[in-house]
Write an enzyme that holds these catalytic residues in place. Structure first.
Site, mmCIF file in Angstrom:
data_model
loop_
_atom_site.group_PDB
_atom_site.id
_atom_site.type_symbol
_atom_site.label_atom_id
_atom_site.label_comp_id
_atom_site.label_asym_id
_atom_site.label_seq_id
_atom_site.Cartn_x
_atom_site.Cartn_y
_atom_site.Cartn_z
ATOM 1 N N TYR A 75 0.843 -1.194 0.000
ATOM 2 C CA TYR A 75 0.000 0.000 0.000
ATOM 3 C C TYR A 75 0.876 1.242 0.000
ATOM 4 C CZ TYR A 75 -3.855 -3.065 1.305
ATOM 5 O OH TYR A 75 -4.793 -4.047 1.322
ATOM 6 N N HIS A 125 -11.994 3.119 6.333
ATOM 7 C CA HIS A 125 -10.812 2.331 6.013
ATOM 8 C C HIS A 125 -10.276 1.552 7.211
ATOM 9 C CE1 HIS A 125 -10.990 5.158 2.627
ATOM 10 N NE2 HIS A 125 -10.420 4.194 1.950
ATOM 11 N N ARG A 129 -6.216 7.105 -8.528
ATOM 12 C CA ARG A 129 -5.345 6.022 -8.074
ATOM 13 C C ARG A 129 -5.962 4.720 -8.552
ATOM 14 N NH1 ARG A 129 -7.196 3.324 -3.271
ATOM 15 N NH2 ARG A 129 -5.079 2.643 -2.865
ATOM 16 N N ASN A 169 -6.631 0.521 -7.389
ATOM 17 C CA ASN A 169 -6.613 -0.477 -6.336
ATOM 18 C C ASN A 169 -6.950 -1.805 -7.005
ATOM 19 O OD1 ASN A 169 -6.318 -1.557 -3.821
ATOM 20 N ND2 ASN A 169 -8.324 -0.888 -3.069
ATOM 21 N N GLU A 206 -9.670 -1.480 -9.768
ATOM 22 C CA GLU A 206 -10.493 -0.278 -9.683
ATOM 23 C C GLU A 206 -9.660 0.934 -10.088
ATOM 24 O OE1 GLU A 206 -13.132 -1.713 -5.807
ATOM 25 O OE2 GLU A 206 -11.773 -0.009 -5.628
ATOM 26 N N TYR A 217 -6.590 -9.917 3.768
ATOM 27 C CA TYR A 217 -7.565 -8.836 3.661
ATOM 28 C C TYR A 217 -8.213 -8.811 2.283
ATOM 29 C CZ TYR A 217 -9.700 -4.320 3.194
ATOM 30 O OH TYR A 217 -10.609 -3.330 2.939
ATOM 31 N N LYS A 218 -7.422 -9.056 1.249
ATOM 32 C CA LYS A 218 -7.958 -9.032 -0.108
ATOM 33 C C LYS A 218 -8.740 -10.299 -0.449
ATOM 34 C CE LYS A 218 -4.602 -5.785 -2.104
ATOM 35 N NZ LYS A 218 -5.554 -4.790 -2.664
#
Lengths: 325, 310
Positions: free
Chosen positions: A23, A182, A212, A214, A257, A308-309
């Site tokens: 990140y 978040h 950005r 993601n 995204e 997390y993903k």
């Protein structure tokens, strides 16, 4: 030299610029085209592609089944109208041959020949548009939309139309601070990434735009991975582990995204546009550089980020398919 | 910083010493939209730049409107602005928002003194446009009632206008003690008026989060004591005498730092600090940024040497 690839790959925003991913506060100016191994993306804010009508039909279906995907707290009405008019003007400017926004005093006429829409409405009159200003906005672009209000030294996610969420819920998050939204993301709080991002966004001046990317992965070409419908897609993340290599590569998708962050002028709200792209591994593999890079990123990704993903069960299998077959 | 090259479309003295100006694109096109309470920074000749509140509606604007009070004791910027006539060209920044209405406020109490009425005109118009509850107290010198008619038409009995200081005190007192919880107060005007309104509001129990101010005259900063700016990348020492800003001292030493407002508001001239303790006088940096950066247009040094990353 650009490969001969499908239109979907030619405009796919392949997000990795190195063989590992962490990140970061990875914001950059909007409207700057990015050349990729297969083509380019990012020259404009809004991208309509071959899936335009199909994805909007999917959004209509989702909203009819679950109206909570559209949220507008009462103080966000001016921001919702500002977002609508900003986006319709942008569409008109990008597609003058097929779209137009004409104004006669407070009355507007919006024409979109790609969808066969002609809509008359009055600015500020919510009931002059199907779904109100934000609902109607969601019927004209593929992006999900979140509107952030700025007050008390924070940004607040106070409105949105989100039908293609990647494992989150607008209905749950609406009214929360940016930092709270978040909350579940690992690493970004300790590393100060999210507070830096919030400060950066709070300093965007009227009309300033940035973007950005993601990413995550998904099983099958499923845009709606909202928390509300977890039972419909969550179990696939476990089941895919038992698939053979061909089925794995056909069903597993890289989900990217492109997020635009735009300080709206008249209302001062921040418009957060989330445009979701999906490409199956076996299609992505036709670009050798992408195949190798995604394989390396997945193999190297730390466990907490993979968890997390939602990739933790199948990322080794995916990396193996990409790198070793 | 991107600027706009605009042309004066309107120039009129609307009250003694107050000139209203409008700026447009030469092609009549749409200008960047902005929230109520925004300002632009205008080049006023000879390197001077002044910030002016925009009074026009901020949605899809085809002109920016400002009103300028002529200050004979100022640096000459307002005199230059008063000399502008229709057809003259001006360099104007994109709008910047630092005094916007709070969308969740239950009520908006606006207090304006003199030329401080300019951002309040935009606030009042926006509040009426979106049906927000708004009250305005407007105090000014006799005969200097800029925008009175327009405000009366917009606000009706929600406008309280006075030229009498005692009456202003009574209006303010009544307003500060009679608002529902959740009201936000916005004040713009000369320093003494701001200080009074903030002090009275605090005494009446208003929390600081509900008080918003716009100083149209930057608070006069004391000249400060001399210090040395050590430029880490070149190893040079630059003397910053009392009364000279760090920004100016760097500029005279041939070190260009991007800058705009020169009032510690806009954030353009932020410089990283490597050693020493800054004396912060800006309104831009967040508390947790103050150890590692300094706004060199207004801030100085508590230590004899301030090492900066230039």
């Amino acid at each position: 030299m650009t490969l001969s690839v499908s239109p979907r790959l030619a405009t796919f925003p392949f997000p990795f610029r190195a063989d590992s991913y962490r990140y970061s506060t990875n914001v950059e100016p909007a409207r700057v085209p990015v050349e990729t191994e297969a083509g380019s993306w990012g020259a404009g804010i809004l991208h309509l592609d071959d899936d335009y009508a199909a994805e909007l039909a999917e959004r209509r279906r989702i909203l009819a089944a679950d109206p909570s995907r559209l949220q507008v707290l009462p103080h966000m009405r001016p921001a919702a109208w500002d977002a609508l008019l900003t986006v319709l003007r942008e569409l008109h400017a990008q597609h003058p041959g097929s779209m137009s926004l004409e104004q006669d005093g407070p009355t507007f006429v919006w024409r979109n020949s790609l969808l066969g829409v002609e809509q008359r409405f009055t600015e500020g009159a919510d009931d002059s548009l199907p779904g109100g200003p934000l609902g109607f906005l969601g019927s004209q672009i593929q992006d999900d939309v979140v509107l952030l209000d700025q007050r008390e030294g924070s940004l607040w996610a106070d409105a949105g139309v989100v039908t293609f969420a990647a494992d989150w819920s607008l209905g749950f998050d609406v009214g929360m601070r940016f930092l709270e939204v978040h909350g579940p993301v690992p690493r970004i709080h300790e590393e100060g990434i999210i507070s830096r991002a919030e400060r950066f966004l709070m300093r965007l001046q009227p009309g300033e735009e940035c973007r950005r990317t993601n990413w995550s992965m998904s099983v099958d070409r499923r845009l709606d991975q909202s928390t509300e419908v977890y039972p419909e897609w969550g179990p696939d993340r476990r089941a895919i582990v038992d698939a053979g290599p061909a089925e794995l590569a056909r069903r597993l998708h890289l989900r990217v995204e492109v997020q635009h962050l735009i300080r709206l002028g008249a209302s001062g709200a921040i418009m957060f546009l989330i445009r979701t792209y999906l490409v199956a591994l076996d299609e992505l593999a036709s670009v050798p550089a992408w195949r190798e890079r995604l394989g390396r990123v997945l193999a190297e990704l730390p466990e907490d980020m993979a968890d997390y993903k939602g990739l933790v069960r199948y990322r080794d299998a995916a990396a193996h398919w990409l790198l070793d077959t | 910083m991107t600027t706009l090259a605009l042309v004066v479309g309107h120039s009129e003295e609307i009250a003694p010493g107050i000139r209203e100006l409008s700026f447009s694109r030469t092609d009549g096109g749409v200008l960047p939209a902005h929230p109520a309470g925004s300002h632009v920074v205008v080049d006023c000749g000879e390197g001077r730049r002044n910030a002016y509140s925009l009074t026009n509606p901020g949605a899809d604007p085809r002109e920016y409107r400002i009103a300028v009070l002529h200050k004979s004791d100022g640096a000459g910027g307002s005199g230059h602005m008063h000399s502008l006539r229709v057809g003259d060209t001006v360099t104007v920044s994109r709008p910047r928002s630092a005094f916007a209405p709070v969308s969740t406020a239950r009520r908006h109490l606006l207090v304006a003194g003199g030329i401080g009425i300019t951002p309040m005109l935009a606030h009042a118009r926006d509040a009426v446009r979106w049906g927000r509850d708004v009250d305005l107290i407007y105090v000014h010198r006799p005969g200097s009632e800029a925008f009175s008619d327009e405000l009366a038409a917009l606000l009706g009995d929600r406008l309280a206008e006075t030229t009498d200081e005692d009456e202003f005190g009574r209006l303010l007192d009544k307003a500060l003690t009679g608002q529902p919880i959740g009201t936000h107060l916005y004040v713009c005007g000369p320093g003494p008026l701001l200080d009074r309104v903030l002090a009275d509001a605090a005494a009446a129990g208003w929390p600081p989060e509900r008080l918003h101010l716009e100083r149209f005259v930057p608070a006069a900063l004391d000249p400060g004591r001399e210090f040395v700016a050590r430029l880490a990348r070149s190893g040079r020492d630059v003397r910053v005498p009392s009364g000279r800003s760090l920004l100016d001292a760097l500029h005279e030493a041939g070190v260009a730092v991007p800058n705009m407002c020169r009032q510690g508001v806009c954030g353009e001239c932020k410089v990283p600090v490597l050693a020493g303790t800054p004396l912060h006088r800006d309104e831009f940096l967040a508390d947790d940024e103050r150890g590692a950066a300094v706004m060199c247009c207004v801030s100085r040094s508590k230590t004899e040497t301030l090492e900066i990353d230039l």
